[in-house]
Design a protein around this motif. Sequence first.
Motif, PDB file in Angstrom:
ATOM      1  N   HIS A  68       0.886  -1.166   0.000  1.00 58.29           N
ATOM      2  CA  HIS A  68       0.000   0.000   0.000  1.00 58.29           C
ATOM      3  C   HIS A  68       0.915   1.204   0.000  1.00 58.29           C
ATOM      4  O   HIS A  68       1.479   1.583   1.030  1.00 58.29           O
ATOM      5  CB  HIS A  68      -0.912  -0.007   1.226  1.00 58.29           C
ATOM      6  CG  HIS A  68      -1.922   1.099   1.209  1.00 58.29           C
ATOM      7  ND1 HIS A  68      -2.874   1.248   2.200  1.00 58.29           N
ATOM      8  CD2 HIS A  68      -2.151   2.121   0.331  1.00 58.29           C
ATOM      9  CE1 HIS A  68      -3.638   2.291   1.925  1.00 58.29           C
ATOM     10  NE2 HIS A  68      -3.202   2.844   0.813  1.00 58.29           N
TER      11      HIS A  68
ATOM     12  N   THR B  74       2.286   6.765 -16.603  1.00 52.59           N
ATOM     13  CA  THR B  74       0.901   7.150 -16.895  1.00 52.59           C
ATOM     14  C   THR B  74       0.645   7.255 -18.395  1.00 52.59           C
ATOM     15  O   THR B  74      -0.193   8.039 -18.836  1.00 52.59           O
ATOM     16  CB  THR B  74       0.562   8.489 -16.212  1.00 52.59           C
ATOM     17  OG1 THR B  74       1.481   9.493 -16.651  1.00 52.59           O
ATOM     18  CG2 THR B  74       0.623   8.375 -14.699  1.00 52.59           C
TER      19      THR B  74
ATOM     20  N   ALA C 113      -1.066   9.919  -5.738  1.00 51.03           N
ATOM     21  CA  ALA C 113      -1.851   8.700  -5.887  1.00 51.03           C
ATOM     22  C   ALA C 113      -1.498   7.716  -4.789  1.00 51.03           C
ATOM     23  O   ALA C 113      -0.508   7.882  -4.065  1.00 51.03           O
ATOM     24  CB  ALA C 113      -1.589   8.062  -7.250  1.00 51.03           C
ATOM     25  N   GLN C 114      -2.329   6.708  -4.665  1.00 49.15           N
ATOM     26  CA  GLN C 114      -2.015   5.569  -3.811  1.00 49.15           C
ATOM     27  C   GLN C 114      -2.430   4.296  -4.532  1.00 49.15           C
ATOM     28  O   GLN C 114      -3.398   4.282  -5.305  1.00 49.15           O
ATOM     29  CB  GLN C 114      -2.673   5.678  -2.448  1.00 49.15           C
ATOM     30  CG  GLN C 114      -4.166   5.831  -2.434  1.00 49.15           C
ATOM     31  CD  GLN C 114      -4.710   5.968  -1.016  1.00 49.15           C
ATOM     32  OE1 GLN C 114      -4.373   5.178  -0.120  1.00 49.15           O
ATOM     33  NE2 GLN C 114      -5.562   6.968  -0.795  1.00 49.15           N
ATOM     34  N   ALA C 115      -1.676   3.252  -4.302  1.00 44.07           N
ATOM     35  CA  ALA C 115      -1.944   1.960  -4.927  1.00 44.07           C
ATOM     36  C   ALA C 115      -1.791   0.889  -3.866  1.00 44.07           C
ATOM     37  O   ALA C 115      -0.829   0.904  -3.086  1.00 44.07           O
ATOM     38  CB  ALA C 115      -0.977   1.706  -6.082  1.00 44.07           C
TER      39      ALA C 115
ATOM     40  N   ARG D  64      -5.868  -5.478  -7.118  1.00 46.35           N
ATOM     41  CA  ARG D  64      -5.322  -4.182  -6.718  1.00 46.35           C
ATOM     42  C   ARG D  64      -6.360  -3.074  -6.911  1.00 46.35           C
ATOM     43  O   ARG D  64      -7.304  -3.197  -7.697  1.00 46.35           O
ATOM     44  CB  ARG D  64      -4.073  -3.857  -7.542  1.00 46.35           C
ATOM     45  CG  ARG D  64      -4.337  -3.821  -9.038  1.00 46.35           C
ATOM     46  CD  ARG D  64      -3.058  -3.794  -9.859  1.00 46.35           C
ATOM     47  NE  ARG D  64      -3.357  -3.756 -11.286  1.00 46.35           N
ATOM     48  CZ  ARG D  64      -3.565  -4.826 -12.035  1.00 46.35           C
ATOM     49  NH1 ARG D  64      -3.510  -6.036 -11.496  1.00 46.35           N
ATOM     50  NH2 ARG D  64      -3.829  -4.707 -13.322  1.00 46.35           N
TER      51      ARG D  64
ATOM     52  N   PHE E 257      -6.258   1.272  -7.439  1.00 48.19           N
ATOM     53  CA  PHE E 257      -5.439   2.451  -7.699  1.00 48.19           C
ATOM     54  C   PHE E 257      -6.339   3.680  -7.594  1.00 48.19           C
ATOM     55  O   PHE E 257      -7.444   3.702  -8.154  1.00 48.19           O
ATOM     56  CB  PHE E 257      -4.828   2.367  -9.104  1.00 48.19           C
ATOM     57  CG  PHE E 257      -4.022   3.578  -9.500  1.00 48.19           C
ATOM     58  CD1 PHE E 257      -2.692   3.690  -9.137  1.00 48.19           C
ATOM     59  CD2 PHE E 257      -4.602   4.596 -10.244  1.00 48.19           C
ATOM     60  CE1 PHE E 257      -1.952   4.807  -9.502  1.00 48.19           C
ATOM     61  CE2 PHE E 257      -3.873   5.713 -10.611  1.00 48.19           C
ATOM     62  CZ  PHE E 257      -2.540   5.817 -10.242  1.00 48.19           C
TER      63      PHE E 257
ATOM     64  N   ALA F 215      -5.986   7.960  -7.914  1.00 50.12           N
ATOM     65  CA  ALA F 215      -5.202   9.165  -8.180  1.00 50.12           C
ATOM     66  C   ALA F 215      -6.050  10.383  -7.855  1.00 50.12           C
ATOM     67  O   ALA F 215      -7.278  10.362  -8.003  1.00 50.12           O
ATOM     68  CB  ALA F 215      -4.751   9.206  -9.633  1.00 50.12           C
TER      69      ALA F 215
ATOM     70  N   TRP G  33     -10.124   6.455 -10.128  1.00 50.93           N
ATOM     71  CA  TRP G  33      -9.854   5.184  -9.467  1.00 50.93           C
ATOM     72  C   TRP G  33     -10.217   4.025 -10.383  1.00 50.93           C
ATOM     73  O   TRP G  33     -11.040   4.159 -11.288  1.00 50.93           O
ATOM     74  CB  TRP G  33     -10.643   5.062  -8.158  1.00 50.93           C
ATOM     75  CG  TRP G  33     -12.145   5.113  -8.344  1.00 50.93           C
ATOM     76  CD1 TRP G  33     -12.938   6.222  -8.336  1.00 50.93           C
ATOM     77  CD2 TRP G  33     -13.022   3.992  -8.592  1.00 50.93           C
ATOM     78  NE1 TRP G  33     -14.257   5.878  -8.551  1.00 50.93           N
ATOM     79  CE2 TRP G  33     -14.332   4.515  -8.711  1.00 50.93           C
ATOM     80  CE3 TRP G  33     -12.827   2.616  -8.715  1.00 50.93           C
ATOM     81  CZ2 TRP G  33     -15.443   3.705  -8.948  1.00 50.93           C
ATOM     82  CZ3 TRP G  33     -13.932   1.805  -8.960  1.00 50.93           C
ATOM     83  CH2 TRP G  33     -15.212   2.344  -9.069  1.00 50.93           C
TER      84      TRP G  33
ATOM     85  N   ASP H 190      -8.194  -4.645 -16.013  1.00 52.27           N
ATOM     86  CA  ASP H 190      -7.560  -3.431 -15.526  1.00 52.27           C
ATOM     87  C   ASP H 190      -8.510  -2.271 -15.770  1.00 52.27           C
ATOM     88  O   ASP H 190      -9.489  -2.394 -16.517  1.00 52.27           O
ATOM     89  CB  ASP H 190      -6.231  -3.200 -16.246  1.00 52.27           C
ATOM     90  CG  ASP H 190      -5.248  -2.380 -15.421  1.00 52.27           C
ATOM     91  OD1 ASP H 190      -5.610  -1.938 -14.309  1.00 52.27           O
ATOM     92  OD2 ASP H 190      -4.113  -2.175 -15.894  1.00 52.27           O
TER      93      ASP H 190
END
Length: 312
Positions: free
Chosen positions: A73, A84, A95-97, A119, A121, A123, A132, A197
Amino acid sequence: MQHPTSVDIQRVREFLLDLQARICERLEQQEQAGGGTARFEIDDWQRPEGGGGRSRVLQNGTVIEKGGVMFSHINISKLPESATARHPEIAGAKAQALGVSLVIHPKNPHIPTSHANVRLFVAEPEGRDPVWWFGGGYDLTPFYPDDADIKAWHQAAHDLCQPFGEDVYAKHKQWCDDYFYLKHRDEQRGVGGLFFDDLNCWDFETCFEYMQAVGNGYLNAILPIFEKHREQPYSEAQREFQLYRRGRYVEFNLVYDRGTLFGLQTGGRIESILVSLPNLAAWSYRPEWEQDSPERRLTEYYLKPQDWLNEL
């Protein structure tokens, strides 16, 4: 569009940590049933930029030669353009992933290598709504394919997709075939499964439910294969072929895999990024296999996209 709150992200995190623990527990049971004593070692780590993860790795087991089940995380203060390319609108955003990614390399050539990943994601472009999506899937890479295993693997994938739409399995199965393709070898990495994805076509809750179904589905699909082949004898020649084919796995992960490339482009933790690589692999110059051999049939039939539910 509903955007994930901090509470939503925490729920995803809790599911992922629980999924990681359950997968490791069940795979350790397979190791113990095969007479092994190796365990998944826990390595908690922090990232200077923010966030961290929990790496769980088993090495040199009796049943599992190397297995990595990784939770991360991470926080990213500024997304680089190199990471990107498919979403230029979020370049430079924070962002976080978070996700769980695993690769299991069994020692017995009759047990396929398997991979799974789920997962989220998120941003946050300045002055705009968050962006997201969910991603993930699972796929199978056999060396000596068993038709019943392949059909059961895809049946499990089909069944978990059904509640989300009649066309979901077909779409995500095709996406898997397209993604896990070694262009320079003109062959698939294995017999596929599911891949998705940028998933935000449903509301957040439904997308999260699908991600959970895929994560849980991996265990349901892989454990019967371990049970069936764990004690199956193999020859030294079969072991050598397994190591040779593992070389293809390495090639895909280093040349094409988005997760590997994203980790490298965003300054990820190298040990975690490259944990998918086996301890042992081999390359040979233009090896020859007998025309009617299992080794030849792997590349001429099984490593071509097939309708596995109806073909076998």
